[in-house]
Design an enzyme around this catalytic site. Structure first.
Site, PDB file in Angstrom:
ATOM      1  N   ASP A  36      22.089  82.847  15.481  1.00  0.00           N
ATOM      2  CA  ASP A  36      21.071  83.312  16.431  1.00  0.00           C
ATOM      3  C   ASP A  36      19.815  82.489  16.161  1.00  0.00           C
ATOM      4  O   ASP A  36      19.741  81.772  15.152  1.00  0.00           O
ATOM      5  CB  ASP A  36      20.802  84.816  16.251  1.00  0.00           C
ATOM      6  CG  ASP A  36      20.299  85.458  17.553  1.00  0.00           C
ATOM      7  OD1 ASP A  36      21.015  86.300  18.099  1.00  0.00           O
ATOM      8  OD2 ASP A  36      19.202  85.090  18.028  1.00  0.00           O
ATOM      9  N   ILE A  37      18.807  82.634  17.037  1.00  0.00           N
ATOM     10  CA  ILE A  37      17.558  81.923  16.742  1.00  0.00           C
ATOM     11  C   ILE A  37      16.688  82.745  15.786  1.00  0.00           C
ATOM     12  O   ILE A  37      15.699  82.256  15.266  1.00  0.00           O
ATOM     13  CB  ILE A  37      16.770  81.564  18.028  1.00  0.00           C
ATOM     14  CG1 ILE A  37      16.599  82.791  18.919  1.00  0.00           C
ATOM     15  CG2 ILE A  37      17.433  80.448  18.795  1.00  0.00           C
ATOM     16  CD1 ILE A  37      15.624  82.577  20.061  1.00  0.00           C
ATOM     17  N   TYR A 143      18.709  86.079  36.454  1.00  0.00           N
ATOM     18  CA  TYR A 143      19.831  86.361  35.545  1.00  0.00           C
ATOM     19  C   TYR A 143      21.153  86.361  36.329  1.00  0.00           C
ATOM     20  O   TYR A 143      22.122  85.708  35.951  1.00  0.00           O
ATOM     21  CB  TYR A 143      19.578  87.717  34.889  1.00  0.00           C
ATOM     22  CG  TYR A 143      20.709  88.291  34.078  1.00  0.00           C
ATOM     23  CD1 TYR A 143      21.098  87.719  32.878  1.00  0.00           C
ATOM     24  CD2 TYR A 143      21.369  89.449  34.512  1.00  0.00           C
ATOM     25  CE1 TYR A 143      22.120  88.283  32.118  1.00  0.00           C
ATOM     26  CE2 TYR A 143      22.386  90.014  33.750  1.00  0.00           C
ATOM     27  CZ  TYR A 143      22.757  89.430  32.562  1.00  0.00           C
ATOM     28  OH  TYR A 143      23.772  89.990  31.821  1.00  0.00           O
TER      29      TYR A 143
END
Ligand code: AKB
Length: 315
Positions: A36-37, A143
């Site tokens: 993940d970041i 999205y």
């Protein structure tokens, strides 16, 4: 199928953290690398974890080269409500990260790729009841537009590059192990936290707004079942409709009240109402049931019981 080496991108999110645990159970903790970041929280920190930004092309490519993955689950995305506030950021992350993953998967001969689509790929002129697998798709959110386009990219890579890429159109996913993450269906997650802590909840959707929903345990099972199905069973290479239940805010409130009688709900609809109104109310997922045997385990009542039994220990 030999020994698998699995990469999960966006593992810190609501689905990612529970899917990673499902993959640990199936493939062994040592064979899954969650990324993940942001630094890992809770149980995720007990497994293999790396900070990874898929949009940083060179570092991503180097990471894949070093690790010899056989499967990638690419979950990193900005959800519907957050995406409307920062559309260019949402498009960049949702679209460019997918194309990056698909390219890398072809280059490094990754055996299978998973990417989630959503009911957000449908829109106001899509049939709303028992929405068919193949139908009008006119998404109104960035999205949703990224999910519709992403589906076409997945199918294109399957047909033109021979990549075994698989996808599900998730309904609203309801889990209690991580906090909600910027989606329109996330009221149905937040309501459980507020029911237990405050005994009251202000809902940003109207009481009769029906949406398709699924408990996280079922979502993890569906995702792994799809990825474990033999390739010849997968007839849909854009994304499969999938569903478990449909309910509206007043119905979930009634269900919660069976366990917490003093629970109160009030309604104050905001911009998310228009998003919810553009989505299906229920989904026809017969293609997933026929092709690879999809069947949900949880309905509104069993999901509510399970969450209210387990969430208090985490608060
Ligand atoms: C959202 O509400 O944005 C998501 C979804 C339906 O994809 N949960």
């Amino acid at each position: 199928m030999g020994k698998q080496q699995i990469l999960v991108i966006g593992a810190g999110g609501q689905l990612g953290s529970e899917l990673t645990q499902g993959l640990w159970n199936l493939h062994g903790k040592e064979n899954v690398i969650a990324t993940d970041i942001k630094a890992p929280q809770g149980i995720l920190a007990t497994g293999n974890f790396e900070i990874l930004d898929v949009l940083k092309e060179e570092a991503f490519s180097e990471f894949i080269r070093k690790n010899k993955f056989t499967q990638i689950y690419h979950l990193a995305a900005v959800l519907s409500a957050t995406g409307e506030k920062n559309p260019k950021f949402a498009w960049n992350l949702n679209m460019n990260s997918l194309i990056q993953v698909l390219d890398i998967a072809v280059e490094y001969k990754i055996e299978k790729v998973y990417w989630p689509s959503s009911i957000a790929a449908f829109g106001p002129t899509t049939p709303k009841i028992k929405t068919p697998q193949d139908t009008v798709m006119d998404p109104t959110t960035i999205y949703g537009i990224s999910k519709q386009a992403g589906e076409r990219w997945c199918e294109w890579y399957y047909k033109n590059r021979g990549l075994d890429v698989r996808s599900l159109r998730y309904p609203g996913l309801i889990g209690y192990k991580t906090k909600p993450g910027g989606g329109t269906t996330d009221y149905a997650v937040d309501i459980f936290f507020k029911a237990l802590t405050d005994k009251k909840f202000e809902c940003f959707l109207k009481p009769d707004t029906y949406l398709p929903m699924m408990y996280m345990d079922d979502a993890v099972k569906a995702t792994i079942d799809l990825m474990e199905a033999p390739a010849e069973k997968i007839n849909e290479r854009a994304s499969y409709n999938i569903s478990a239940m449909s309910f509206c805010p007043s119905e979930i409130a009634t269900e919660i009240r069976k366990h917490i009688p003093e629970f109160e709900i009030t309604y104050n609809p905001d911009f998310r109402q228009a998003i919810a109104d553009s989505w299906p109310r229920s989904i026809n997922d017969s293609a997933a049931r026929i092709d690879w045997g999809w069947e949900p385990k949880f309905d509104l009542s069993t999901m509510t019981q399970d969450i209210l039994k387990n969430l208090p220990a985490l608060l």
